[in-house]
Scaffold this active site. Structure first.
Site, PDB file in Angstrom:
ATOM      1  N   ARG A  40      12.824   3.136  -0.267  1.00 33.47           N
ATOM      2  CA  ARG A  40      11.663   3.066  -0.724  1.00 33.47           C
ATOM      3  C   ARG A  40      11.334   3.571  -2.322  1.00 33.47           C
ATOM      4  NH1 ARG A  40       8.103   7.490   1.027  1.00 33.47           N
ATOM      5  NH2 ARG A  40       6.334   6.177   0.362  1.00 33.47           N
ATOM      6  N   ILE A  69       5.682  -3.404  -7.494  1.00 32.86           N
ATOM      7  CA  ILE A  69       4.828  -2.276  -7.680  1.00 32.86           C
ATOM      8  C   ILE A  69       5.495  -1.057  -6.767  1.00 32.86           C
ATOM      9  CG2 ILE A  69       2.513  -1.225  -7.594  1.00 32.86           C
ATOM     10  CD1 ILE A  69       1.251  -4.184  -7.760  1.00 32.86           C
ATOM     11  N   ARG A  70       6.185  -0.113  -7.598  1.00 38.65           N
ATOM     12  CA  ARG A  70       6.712   0.791  -6.904  1.00 38.65           C
ATOM     13  C   ARG A  70       7.602   0.308  -5.531  1.00 38.65           C
ATOM     14  NH1 ARG A  70       2.950   3.768  -5.244  1.00 38.65           N
ATOM     15  NH2 ARG A  70       1.130   2.320  -6.302  1.00 38.65           N
ATOM     16  N   GLU A 106       1.091 -12.213  -2.776  1.00 36.35           N
ATOM     17  CA  GLU A 106      -0.441 -12.327  -2.705  1.00 36.35           C
ATOM     18  C   GLU A 106      -1.024 -12.071  -4.276  1.00 36.35           C
ATOM     19  OE1 GLU A 106       1.173  -9.712  -1.785  1.00 36.35           O
ATOM     20  OE2 GLU A 106       0.156  -7.949  -2.190  1.00 36.35           O
ATOM     21  N   GLY A 145       0.933  -1.131  -0.043  1.00 31.91           N
ATOM     22  CA  GLY A 145       0.069   0.072   0.031  1.00 31.91           C
ATOM     23  C   GLY A 145       1.003   1.291   0.078  1.00 31.91           C
ATOM     24  N   GLU A 146       0.466   1.992   0.828  1.00 30.46           N
ATOM     25  CA  GLU A 146       1.526   3.132   0.978  1.00 30.46           C
ATOM     26  C   GLU A 146       1.870   3.460   2.457  1.00 30.46           C
ATOM     27  OE1 GLU A 146       2.486   5.146  -1.472  1.00 30.46           O
ATOM     28  OE2 GLU A 146       3.810   6.372   0.061  1.00 30.46           O
ATOM     29  N   SER A 147       3.303   3.119   2.426  1.00 30.63           N
ATOM     30  CA  SER A 147       3.886   3.124   3.859  1.00 30.63           C
ATOM     31  C   SER A 147       3.586   4.316   4.751  1.00 30.63           C
ATOM     32  CB  SER A 147       5.386   2.692   3.861  1.00 30.63           C
ATOM     33  OG  SER A 147       5.937   3.658   3.051  1.00 30.63           O
ATOM     34  N   HIS A 203       5.044  -8.695  -4.220  1.00 27.30           N
ATOM     35  CA  HIS A 203       3.719  -9.031  -3.787  1.00 27.30           C
ATOM     36  C   HIS A 203       3.308 -10.596  -3.902  1.00 27.30           C
ATOM     37  CE1 HIS A 203       2.169  -4.898  -3.141  1.00 27.30           C
ATOM     38  NE2 HIS A 203       3.060  -4.298  -3.893  1.00 27.30           N
ATOM     39  N   CYS A 228       6.138  -5.562   0.490  1.00 28.74           N
ATOM     40  CA  CYS A 228       6.455  -3.843  -0.173  1.00 28.74           C
ATOM     41  C   CYS A 228       6.145  -2.866   1.127  1.00 28.74           C
ATOM     42  CB  CYS A 228       5.355  -3.923  -1.104  1.00 28.74           C
ATOM     43  SG  CYS A 228       5.662  -2.793  -2.238  1.00 28.74           S
TER      44      CYS A 228
HETATM   45  N1  GLN Z   1       5.899   2.627  -2.847  1.00 27.78           N
HETATM   46  C1  GLN Z   1       5.030   2.292  -1.598  1.00 27.78           C
HETATM   47  C2  GLN Z   1       5.841   2.843  -0.303  1.00 27.78           C
HETATM   48  O1  GLN Z   1       6.834   3.439  -0.208  1.00 27.78           O
HETATM   49  C3  GLN Z   1       4.977   0.806  -1.719  1.00 27.78           C
HETATM   50  C4  GLN Z   1       4.247   0.631  -2.859  1.00 27.78           C
HETATM   51  C5  GLN Z   1       3.609  -0.936  -2.519  1.00 27.78           C
HETATM   52  O2  GLN Z   1       3.335  -1.371  -1.410  1.00 27.78           O
HETATM   53  N2  GLN Z   1       3.244  -1.544  -3.493  1.00 27.78           N
HETATM   54  O3  GLN Z   1       5.198   2.847   0.641  1.00 27.78           O
END
Ligand code: GLN
Length: 194
Positions: free
Chosen positions: A107, A134-135, A172, A47-49, A170, A80
């Site tokens: 990150r 993913i990113r 999952e 997600g977004e940390s 990921h 992630c």
């Molecule tokens: N770029 C996100 C972060 O810095 C991590 C991306 C992800 O969990 N798919 O939190």
């Protein structure tokens, strides 16, 4: 086996589905009270940390989580953004969150725009595993007590220290459930050794 999945933000549903397909009793963790019940393991999803870290602090969950995980306690899998939340250090400005595994993570290490890709790489103890990034972060540095389990282009993307397992990718988001099974094995072994 009861496994909690942090469900404040991000991709928690896929982890719950994966766990249920492996006959584990998966449940969502949304409030501080949800951390009090019996639990054999915990997953922190992608997600977004920064968002998840702030929500954990605002909801008063950070210290309780740290307490349950610390010192070889509750087995935890961070994927992630979940890996970023568990890391002891984050490259560049910004403080770490839970500090549960002695790694430094970078990150968005693969770049923000072209940062999503799929590959396959060997995972120690499992074999070649499909990996969706993913990113994603990568592991910049790791303390000697951390075991590196997988690398992509020389960069560590999966690691373990005692009860804490982390992946940049990921697991999952594929149909391959072996990383989740690997985590369940860690839980099972821990239950046998008091
Ligand atoms: N770029 C996100 C972060 O810095 C991590 C991306 C992800 O969990 N798919 O939190």
């Amino acid at each position: 086996m009861r496994i909690g999945v942090l469900a404040l933000q991000g991709g928690f549903i896929e982890h719950i589905q994966m766990l249920r397909s492996l006959q584990a009793d998966a449940f969502e963790i949304r409030r501080k009270e949800d951390l009090e019940g019996a639990m054999d393991g915990l997953i922190l999803p992608g997600g977004e940390s920064t968002v998840m870290g702030k929500l954990l602090a605002d909801l008063g969950m950070t210290e309780r989580l740290q307490g349950r995980i610390a010192g070889g306690g509750l087995p935890v899998l961070g994927t992630c953004a979940g890996m970023i939340l568990l890391a002891r250090e984050i490259t560049g400005p910004g403080a770490a969150y839970l500090g549960a595994i002695s790694i430094e993570v970078r990150r968005n290490a693969y770049g923000r725009q072209l940062g999503s890709f799929h590959t396959e790489a060997p995972f120690k103890g499992i074999g070649p595993v499909p990996m969706t990034f993913i990113r994603a972060p990568w592991i910049e540095r790791a303390a000697p007590e951390v075991e590196i389990l997988a690398r992509v282009d020389g960069r560590p993307v999966a690691a373990r220290q005692e009860n804490a397992l982390v992946t940049s990718f990921h697991p999952e988001l594929t149909t391959d459930n072996r990383v989740h099974r690997f985590f369940i094995d860690i839980i099972c072994r821990k239950r046998k050794t008091p």
